[in-house]
Design a protein around this motif. Structure first.
Motif, PDB file in Angstrom:
ATOM      1  N   MET A 106      -0.974  -6.194   0.388  1.00  0.00           N
ATOM      2  CA  MET A 106      -2.212  -6.894   0.097  1.00  0.00           C
ATOM      3  C   MET A 106      -1.892  -8.146  -0.699  1.00  0.00           C
ATOM      4  O   MET A 106      -1.126  -8.111  -1.662  1.00  0.00           O
ATOM      5  N   ALA A 153       1.741  -2.196   4.516  1.00  0.00           N
ATOM      6  CA  ALA A 153       0.915  -3.399   4.408  1.00  0.00           C
ATOM      7  C   ALA A 153       1.011  -3.922   2.987  1.00  0.00           C
ATOM      8  O   ALA A 153       0.996  -3.145   2.029  1.00  0.00           O
ATOM      9  N   HIS A 213       1.675  -7.237   7.376  1.00  0.00           N
ATOM     10  CA  HIS A 213       1.932  -5.903   7.907  1.00  0.00           C
ATOM     11  C   HIS A 213       3.349  -5.844   8.451  1.00  0.00           C
ATOM     12  O   HIS A 213       3.719  -6.650   9.324  1.00  0.00           O
ATOM     13  N   THR A 238      -7.426  -4.699   3.704  1.00  0.00           N
ATOM     14  CA  THR A 238      -6.169  -4.689   2.961  1.00  0.00           C
ATOM     15  C   THR A 238      -5.526  -3.300   2.910  1.00  0.00           C
ATOM     16  O   THR A 238      -4.523  -3.114   2.229  1.00  0.00           O
ATOM     17  N   ASN A 239      -6.098  -2.329   3.606  1.00  0.00           N
ATOM     18  CA  ASN A 239      -5.514  -0.986   3.709  1.00  0.00           C
ATOM     19  C   ASN A 239      -5.548  -0.578   5.176  1.00  0.00           C
ATOM     20  O   ASN A 239      -6.306   0.306   5.569  1.00  0.00           O
ATOM     21  N   ASN A 256       0.824  -1.219   0.000  1.00  0.00           N
ATOM     22  CA  ASN A 256       0.000   0.000   0.000  1.00  0.00           C
ATOM     23  C   ASN A 256       0.851   1.258   0.000  1.00  0.00           C
ATOM     24  O   ASN A 256       0.355   2.342  -0.287  1.00  0.00           O
ATOM     25  N   THR A 280      -3.512  -9.831   4.291  1.00  0.00           N
ATOM     26  CA  THR A 280      -2.482  -8.799   4.370  1.00  0.00           C
ATOM     27  C   THR A 280      -1.301  -9.266   5.207  1.00  0.00           C
ATOM     28  O   THR A 280      -1.447 -10.081   6.128  1.00  0.00           O
TER      29      THR A 280
END
Length: 822
Positions: free
Chosen positions: A297, A295, A308, A596-597, A272, A306
């Motif tokens: 995706m 992150a 992180h 995913t964000n 991201n 995801t």
């Protein structure tokens, strides 16, 4: 909260130690594969990515997958490559030994059924190849009309349709079971035959071999009883990493029968923050030299997950200011964890300008600036914040924000009455601090005529259930659902059924002309355009609700949106307002909140949302908490450590003044006045009722005032352009205002006070600060120097000074310090 803060600071100490290079030696290795103590491989061609994690003396963990040495005994059961991919050779048991820096770990492996390939399922194994290669993307065969006569469903969300197009369409000419390698599908994929999309497969790749095998086995779609994909699992889920390091990922597909498949090399990866990390097609994440949170995706078929990564800078964080509230506790905890010292606090001059622009949308007056500077009371900042929140300017400024988002747009002259009424309703709601859940309810469930109930005007622009649900989701839930209208959302869990179930809440909206909205009696239901099946109202992630024909479904929707258990409502507004003040959301973009964000500081976003909800959705209380925090008062000037920080709020992120605020600010400084047709003289730009005035003001247009055509904050542009610079430098509008007899330059020239005193006032008015000695000397010299007229003769002193002040004012409104809030 206190317990969480203590835990966070304890974690912070270990993260800073890890990032500072004090990790020490490798003390142990851990091998991860499928989460079991023994790795089981079944069938010919079976393989599994493994991850080797090293534990260091400090307790930090690092990825050793691509640095370790692998050895399997016996060596005829499995093979292992340097990237940690284990491949089956023959049935039997083996022990994999992994070594790195003199430390070893083992993993038992069992191989079964290596003599034959397992049956291939089209949806589970073939479609992901097209997705990975980009064949079914929106710019290729996945677009609505297909490409060059061959169509695939977008991102493979409709595998049954893909099978029909590939195998049965065009008399099956795309596949050739008798000689699979000669299939048109493969010849074009490897670019042996001309292909507009270029080369998409390598002849020696696993994907190519799988396609050959599938074609050769008879093009089976699979059995109805075959397992379906249930979810994907990403290993590891999160990790603290160092600058410039990398991390191998594993992606496991878990199916409805309990089986697990390694799909690491079939999944798609996208960070991201592309300025922080890159990914390759085999799941390796490589960081750049920028601290923060990133992150990645991971998408496989319809499922997303995801990874992180937290990337500390590792600098010592000392002498933090005492936290003023929970915001500071959580921001400072994150900065300590990141090893990122914050900037110093800004001075009073910077603060009054910053907070006046952010809350009231205007520059502070000369009197306000002087009074604030002279005030020695410890609570003077709190009093200033309160006075701004109670001002009409606050209501005007935030009404401008919400009026645009709520599409208060004039498309024809007859709209004016409703636009004025809706804008005034928004302004009054904000001025009176109407609870946000009530504000939402009165819009979403608006009924009646615009004259009696102005929020009905919203329905004048969003006329279809699809528009209504999309704007509702984006405005009040922070979600972009547009994709789910035609296919499963590519970055989220929402399906087409979720989309149309949400639309069903608006299915009974009736209208009489454009000015009246009412509830039509009947069962609330929408039709899924794909399946043609009716669906009943269901909120996102919620249980179905039974709604009687006489009841307006929008009331049930508003109950759910504003309910305390809704995980989206309070978080969305908290994040939206946080971005308003800090120029970056905790989730960015602010209206694209999804799994995913993820947020850059989850604890902070949760706390903001919780406090907002517990306050009864009090908008002014939320703004007060933000503006009173030490975090908001940090300087915009970076220190040696936080210059590249764009996530952790270690400093104030400067932002260009919005178009309306800038126009009002220019007029305030040069004593100009903009005229707007049909409005009283002296109307400020932040008080304009709708978008129609953009057409008559090139200034507002060129500086990005939105046209109220969407519910997206992105419609208001902050990007600088050459046209903006040219307009401020030499536009007729600006030049005439500068040279007007009623302008600031003429007034200052006629003022009998010393020039030095007048120039100090100018700096206080434009920048809220005193000029530096050098600035004052240069400006004073320029004002006082003699000038000649067009005829070459010396100008009278008053006229010469007037031109000098015009030059000074022109220079001030073109400085970055004036054009930006900092």
């Amino acid at each position: 909260m206190k317990k969480r803060i203590v835990t966070f600071f304890t974690l912070a100490a270990s993260l800073v130690s890890a990032a500072s290079g004090a990790d020490g030696k490798l003390t142990g290795l851990r091998i991860d594969a499928t989460g079991t103590t023994e790795l089981a491989l079944k069938g010919k061609g079976a393989r599994q990515q493994i991850i080797v994690t090293g534990k260091l003396e400090s307790g930090a963990e690092r990825d050793f997958t691509h640095k370790a040495h692998y050895e399997a005994a016996p060596n005829d059961v499995v093979s292992v490559d340097g990237d940690g991919v284990v491949s089956a050779i023959s049935d039997g048991a083996a022990m994999l030994t992994v070594t790195a820096d003199g430390v070893a770990s083992t993993l038992p492996i069992k191989v079964e059924g290596s003599g034959s390939f397992p049956p291939i399922n089209f949806a589970n194994q073939i479609v992901p190849i097209f997705t990975k290669a980009g064949c079914n993307a929106g710019g290729c065969h996945g677009k609505l009309s297909g490409q060059n006569g061959f169509k695939l469903s977008l991102l493979g969300f409709e595998p049954a349709e893909d099978y029909e197009h590939l195998v049965k369409e065009a008399r099956g000419r795309r596949v050739f079971p008798a000689a699979p390698e000669n299939s048109l599908l493969l010849l074009k994929g490897v670019a042996t035959a001309p292909h507009g999309g270029g080369k998409r497969l390598e002849p020696d790749s696993d994907d190519y071999r799988l396609l050959v095998r599938w074609i050769g086995q008879g093009l089976s779609y699979g059995k109805p009883t075959d397992p379906k994909l249930e979810r994907i699992e990403v290993i590891p889920k999160q990790r603290t990493m160092t600058l410039g390091s990398d991390q191998q990922l594993i992606v496991l597909a878990r199916y409805t029968d309990g089986s697990v498949q390694d799909v690491t090399r079939s999944a798609l990866y996208e960070p991201n923050e592309k300025s922080m990390a890159k990914t390759d097609e085999v799941g390796r994440v490589t960081l750049f030299d920028q601290p923060g949170d990133v992150a990645v995706m991971v998408r496989y078929q319809t499922e997303v997950g995801t990874f992180h990564a937290t990337v500390p800078l590792g600098a010592p964080v000392e002498n933090l200011p005492a936290p003023r509230n929970y915001i500071d506790e959580l921001v400072f905890a994150k900065l300590t964890a990141m090893g990122m010292p914050p900037s110093a606090a800004c001075d009073d001059a910077t603060f009054i300008r910053r907070v006046s622009l952010d809350i009231a949308g205007r520059l502070p007056s000369l009197e306000e600036t002087r009074r604030f500077a002279a005030d020695t009371a410890p609570d003077k900042s709190d009093k200033l914040i309160d006075s701004l929140l109670e001002s009409g300017d606050y209501a005007d400024f935030f009404a401008t924000k919400w009026s645009s988002l709520l599409r208060n747009k004039r498309t024809k002259p007859a709209d004016a009455r409703g636009n004025f009424a809706f804008r005034e309703w928004i302004r009054d709601s904000l001025r009176n601090n109407k609870p946000y859940d009530q504000f939402m309810r009165e819009i979403v469930a608006a009924s009646g005529a615009i004259a009696e109930n102005p929020p009905v005007a919203w329905y004048r622009q969003v006329k279809e259930p699809q528009q209504q649900l999309e704007d509702t989701a984006q405005l009040f839930l922070g979600m972009r659902l547009q994709c789910a209208q035609c296919h499963h959302h590519p970055f989220e869990k929402w399906s087409q059924n979720d989309y149309y179930s949400f639309a069903a809440f608006f299915s009974q909206v009736g209208r009489k002309g454009e000015e009246t909205i009412f509830h039509r009696r009947g069962m609330a239901v929408a039709q899924n355009k794909k399946t043609k099946q009716p669906v009943k109202p269901v909120a996102l992630g919620a249980a179905p609700v039974e709604i009687a024909p006489d009841d307006d479904p929008r009331l049930a929707l508003a109950d759910w949106i504003g309910g305390k258990e809704n995980p989206f409502f309070a978080r969305s507004l908290a994040n939206r307002y946080w971005k308003h003040f800090f120029n970056r959301g905790i989730v960015e973009p602010e209206d694209d909140m999804r799994e995913t964000n993820p947020p850059s500081n989850p604890e902070l976003l949760d706390a903001l949302a919780r406090h907002f909800s517990e306050s009864g959705f009090d908008l002014k209380a939320l703004i007060r908490s933000i503006a009173q925090s030490r975090t908001y008062r940090l300087s915009a000037l970076p220190n040696e450590f936080n210059k590249s920080d764009r996530q952790n709020f270690s400093r104030y992120y400067p932002k260009r003044l919005p178009a309306e605020v800038l126009l009002d600010g220019v007029n305030q400084v040069i004593n100009g006045r903009s005229s707007f047709a049909g409005l009283p003289p002296g109307t400020h730009a932040i008080a304009l009722p709708d978008n129609s005035f953009n057409a008559s003001s090139y200034f507002l247009t060129v500086f990005g005032r939105p046209d109220s055509s969407s519910a997206c904050e992105c419609e208001r542009t902050q990007e600088a352009s050459l046209a903006q610079s040219l307009h401020l430098l030499n536009s007729k509008e600006i030049q005439q205002a500068l040279s007007a007899d009623t302008g600031r330059a003429a007034l200052l020239a006629a003022d009998v006070r010393p020039d030095e005193e007048k120039l100090r006032d100018l700096h206080l008015l434009a920048y809220s600060r005193e000029p530096e000695a050098r600035e004052l000397a240069i400006a004073k010299s320029h004002v006082e120097k003699p000038r000649n007229g067009p005829d070459g003769k010396p100008l009278p002193e008053l006229q010469s000074k007037r031109q000098g002040y015009e030059d000074i004012l022109w220079a001030i409104i073109n400085t970055k310090e004036f054009l930006f809030n900092h």
